[in-house]
Design an enzyme around this catalytic site. Structure first.
Site, PDB file in Angstrom:
ATOM      1  N   GLU A 140       6.139   8.367 -10.886  1.00  0.00           N
ATOM      2  CA  GLU A 140       5.629   8.813  -9.583  1.00  0.00           C
ATOM      3  C   GLU A 140       4.339   8.064  -9.294  1.00  0.00           C
ATOM      4  O   GLU A 140       3.520   7.860 -10.189  1.00  0.00           O
ATOM      5  CB  GLU A 140       5.364  10.318  -9.616  1.00  0.00           C
ATOM      6  N   GLU A 145      -3.489  11.556  -1.440  1.00  0.00           N
ATOM      7  CA  GLU A 145      -3.321  12.944  -1.871  1.00  0.00           C
ATOM      8  C   GLU A 145      -4.678  13.612  -2.066  1.00  0.00           C
ATOM      9  O   GLU A 145      -5.649  12.985  -2.468  1.00  0.00           O
ATOM     10  CB  GLU A 145      -2.529  12.993  -3.183  1.00  0.00           C
TER      11      GLU A 145
END
Length: 324
Positions: A140, A145
């Protein structure tokens, strides 16, 4: 004297070539998602949130019907519900999570974002994840974020064991964790906090967003760049949405760099889908709710304060994917 000068020049050129990463090359535009093309090029996910958020991901049909998703010719919007209270027995507040239908390996992903979700209880992310799985096999890459009232972006890798990052590297951001293993350190992964203070949340929205670029290659790992909308140094090829793109030293140092020195890229990263999501509370936003200046219980806040989520939306100008 001429021969000496020639030898000197050749030596300098050789030194430059030795330090040019192999991954610096030209990439060609494969997918250009703008406005309504998101509706056909991405899947709306409806699973239970794997990060335990107080959220109810809805289908594309429901999102369109409830105005949680809409698009014009040049803008695409995804948002959380901001009009209804949520019953304690419900799965959570309505929101959107979408995944690209196409998957990519060596590539450059350009996000041109005008607005991102902000505020207490929010945990938005733009990231890529293994298409084959099961996660964390295949890896990932978190590009954009954060949580709650944060103003600075964090880029992170999550992998199986055996992928680590050096203590220092050619990046402007600050790496706080060096082991990318998702089973180590409560799944913090190996993450770099950006140096630029307007790279996330309300601070990013105040400058009308900007451009996030992630380059990944098996040879050279991951580079993540960021330029705010008002940054005069944004490369012309990024700003214009050119047909080809060539990440190079002229771009300056990346905010985050994840090299392959102690991480076998082919072993830890396979073809990835691209993901946008907006979860609420959950492992990160719920766990840092109070420490980031938010009052009370995160779940109660999400349930009972719909108007607090009026700015919890993505407004995207484009996602462009270039492949080599």
């Amino acid at each position: 004297m001429i021969a000496l000068t020639t030898r000197t020049v050749l030596a300098v050129v050789l030194q430059i070539l030795l330090f040019v990463p192999a991954g610096f090359c030209q990439f060609n535009l494969q997918d250009n998602f703008v406005g309504k093309s998101f509706l056909s090029g991405w899947n709306w996910e409806t699973m239970n949130d794997p990060t335990h958020g107080r959220v109810n991901y809805v289908s594309q049909a429901t999102a369109l019907q409830k105005n949680l998703t809409y698009a014009s010719d040049d803008t695409f919007v995804m948002k959380a519900d901001s009009s209804s209270q949520v019953a304690a027995s419900a799965r959570g507040r309505n929101s959107v999570r979408i995944t690209s239908k196409n998957k990519y390996t060596d590539s450059v992903v350009v996000l041109d974002v005008a607005h991102m979700p902000e505020g207490c209880g929010t945990w938005p992310a733009f990231w890529t994840v293994t298409a084959a799985g099961p996660w964390p096999q295949g890896g990932e890459i978190d590009i954009l974020e954060g949580a709650n009232t944060g103003t600075t972006n964090k880029a992170t890798l999550h992998t199986t064991s055996g992928c680590t990052m050096p203590q220092s590297g050619q990046q402007t951001g600050t790496m706080s964790f060096f082991d990318c293993d998702s089973s180590s350190g409560s799944n913090t992964g190996c993450g770099t906090t950006f140096k630029k203070a307007n790279s996330y949340g309300a601070a990013l929205n105040k400058v009308q967003g900007g451009w996030f670029v992630m380059k990944r290659t098996n040879e050279d790992g991951v580079y993540v760049y960021f330029w705010a909308r008002n940054d005069p140094s944004v490369p012309a090829e990024v700003k214009s949405g050119a047909k080809t793109i060539n990440p190079s030293f002229s771009w300056g140092e990346p905010e985050a760099r994840f090299p392959t020195d102690s991480c076998n890229w082919a072993q830890h990263f396979d073809a990835h889908n691209i993901v946008f999501d907006l979860t609420l509370c959950g492992d990160w936003a719920g766990g840092t709710f109070a420490s980031q200046g938010c009052s009370g219980s995160c779940d109660d806040f999400v349930n009972n304060n719909p108007s607090a989520f009026e700015d919890a939306y993505w407004a995207v100008n484009a996602v462009r994917v270039y492949t080599s």
